[in-house]
Design a protein around this motif. Structure first.
Motif, PDB file in Angstrom:
ATOM      1  N   THR A  66       0.830  -1.209   0.000  1.00 20.00           N
ATOM      2  CA  THR A  66       0.000   0.000   0.000  1.00 20.00           C
ATOM      3  C   THR A  66       0.858   1.250   0.000  1.00 20.00           C
ATOM      4  OG1 THR A  66      -1.806  -1.129   1.154  1.00 20.00           O
ATOM      5  CG2 THR A  66      -1.761   1.275   1.276  1.00 20.00           C
ATOM      6  N   ILE A  67       1.896   1.254   0.829  1.00 21.22           N
ATOM      7  CA  ILE A  67       2.795   2.407   0.881  1.00 21.22           C
ATOM      8  C   ILE A  67       3.510   2.593  -0.449  1.00 21.22           C
ATOM      9  CG2 ILE A  67       4.913   3.287   1.931  1.00 21.22           C
ATOM     10  CD1 ILE A  67       3.983   1.950   4.555  1.00 21.22           C
ATOM     11  N   ALA A  68       3.960   1.501  -1.051  1.00 22.56           N
ATOM     12  CA  ALA A  68       4.681   1.584  -2.328  1.00 22.56           C
ATOM     13  C   ALA A  68       3.807   2.217  -3.406  1.00 22.56           C
ATOM     14  CB  ALA A  68       5.144   0.195  -2.754  1.00 22.56           C
ATOM     15  N   PHE A  69       2.553   1.804  -3.488  1.00 22.07           N
ATOM     16  CA  PHE A  69       1.684   2.367  -4.512  1.00 22.07           C
ATOM     17  C   PHE A  69       1.257   3.791  -4.173  1.00 22.07           C
ATOM     18  CE2 PHE A  69       1.403  -2.008  -6.005  1.00 22.07           C
ATOM     19  CZ  PHE A  69       1.353  -1.815  -7.384  1.00 22.07           C
ATOM     20  N   GLN A  70       1.140   4.120  -2.903  1.00 24.34           N
ATOM     21  CA  GLN A  70       0.871   5.507  -2.525  1.00 24.34           C
ATOM     22  C   GLN A  70       2.021   6.407  -2.963  1.00 24.34           C
ATOM     23  OE1 GLN A  70       0.195   5.164   1.703  1.00 24.34           O
ATOM     24  NE2 GLN A  70      -2.024   4.907   1.459  1.00 24.34           N
ATOM     25  N   ASN A  71       3.242   5.923  -2.798  1.00 22.76           N
ATOM     26  CA  ASN A  71       4.410   6.699  -3.238  1.00 22.76           C
ATOM     27  C   ASN A  71       4.419   6.867  -4.759  1.00 22.76           C
ATOM     28  OD1 ASN A  71       5.333   6.945  -0.613  1.00 22.76           O
ATOM     29  ND2 ASN A  71       6.708   5.179  -0.743  1.00 22.76           N
ATOM     30  N   LEU A  72       4.085   5.800  -5.488  1.00 24.30           N
ATOM     31  CA  LEU A  72       4.020   5.913  -6.943  1.00 24.30           C
ATOM     32  C   LEU A  72       2.970   6.944  -7.356  1.00 24.30           C
ATOM     33  CD1 LEU A  72       4.236   2.136  -7.992  1.00 24.30           C
ATOM     34  CD2 LEU A  72       5.988   3.888  -8.368  1.00 24.30           C
ATOM     35  N   ALA A  73       1.831   6.932  -6.678  1.00 26.54           N
ATOM     36  CA  ALA A  73       0.763   7.877  -7.006  1.00 26.54           C
ATOM     37  C   ALA A  73       1.197   9.304  -6.725  1.00 26.54           C
ATOM     38  CB  ALA A  73      -0.497   7.534  -6.217  1.00 26.54           C
ATOM     39  N   SER A  74       1.869   9.533  -5.587  1.00 27.74           N
ATOM     40  CA  SER A  74       2.293  10.893  -5.232  1.00 27.74           C
ATOM     41  C   SER A  74       3.338  11.428  -6.194  1.00 27.74           C
ATOM     42  CB  SER A  74       2.844  10.908  -3.801  1.00 27.74           C
ATOM     43  OG  SER A  74       4.054  10.171  -3.703  1.00 27.74           O
ATOM     44  N   GLU A  75       4.088  10.506  -6.812  1.00 26.83           N
ATOM     45  CA  GLU A  75       5.099  10.898  -7.799  1.00 26.83           C
ATOM     46  C   GLU A  75       4.523  11.030  -9.204  1.00 26.83           C
ATOM     47  OE1 GLU A  75       7.706   7.625  -7.407  1.00 26.83           O
ATOM     48  OE2 GLU A  75       8.443   8.200  -5.403  1.00 26.83           O
TER      49      GLU A  75
END
Length: 253
Positions: A66-75
């Motif tokens: 979940t954190i990994a995909f949240q980071n991808l989304a924020s980028e």
């Protein structure tokens, strides 16, 4: 969307089918991210793939994913094409399969694909384009002895793909599975070694045992699987949805 705009995320991307797929997509001009648990393996892989990036990720860890995909989304870097390739195989008679091994096979081969697909669907639907391609197995289309947990997981991921395809119909997003036969990868090398150890056969005879049901009598090359995945990822493959395509030399028809 053209290839230069499309971002491809490949789980289990550091070796075998995942690495061959990454190489195929890089050569076709896509932006590629390789995800996997082994950072050293990922770094070694991307060192030979111009422009590719690495994402350390355990697809069975919901919180970390979940954190990994949240980071991808924020980028602003969410994948337009998800290739669920992370997987593992263990062999044993069903009555000797521990619950831990059963759960482990479902976690990496089925639940991990579910978690990744769930993470990308909203983004793909919002932009009106996406491809979710899961590397299943001919084990998801038939049965193999001594692989109950693995076979159950691969049947499950094909069922999930078909359900998801129906949910996504008309959205511009498709979900498909690719089902390789026995492929020349580390997983099959381990299977060959196990056969040699347990039966005393030669490695050549062990390969013949694995490929005896294939009309071509050979292992599938990872690049053959990668080429099928690339085809499914193209915008022109929009009519392909909910399919489980065997790449198996005619073993499954």
């Amino acid at each position: 969307m053209d290839n230069q705009q499309n971002h491809v995320l490949i789980t289990g991307g550091g070796s075998g089918i995942g690495l061959a797929t990454a190489r195929t997509f890089v050569n076709a001009g896509y932006r590629v991210t390789l995800a996997g648990r082994n950072r050293n393996r990922l770094d070694a892989a991307i060192s030979h793939l111009p422009g590719a990036s690495a994402l350390p990720l355990d697809v069975t860890d919901e919180a970390a994913l979940t954190i990994a995909f949240q980071n991808l989304a924020s980028e602003g870097n969410m994948p337009d094409i998800l290739i669920n390739n992370a997987g593992a195989a263990k062999t044993a008679p069903l009555h000797r399969t521990s619950l831990d091994d059963w759960n482990a096979m479902l976690a990496v081969n089925l639940t991990g694909a579910f978690l990744c697909a769930r993470a990308v669907v909203p983004h793909m639907k919002e932009q009106g384009f996406g491809r979710i391609i899961t590397v299943a197995s001919t084990a998801g289309l038939k049965g193999y002895a001594y692989t109950a947990a693995y076979t159950a997981a691969k049947h499950g991921v094909i069922g999930m793909t078909r359900s998801l395809a129906l949910e996504l119909a008309g959205s511009g997003v498709t979900a498909n599975a690719v089902c390789p036969g026995f492929t020349d990868t580390d997983i099959v090398s381990t299977s060959v070694a196990n056969i040699v150890e347990k039966t005393g056969r030669s490695a050549e005879d062990a390969v013949k045992e694995l490929t005896k049901h294939s009309p071509e009598g050979r292992l599938i090359r990872p690049e053959e699987v990668a080429d099928t995945i690339l085809w499914l990822a193209r915008a022109e493959a929009a009519a392909m949805n909910g399919q489980a395509i065997a790449v198996a030399g005619g073993e499954v028809m």
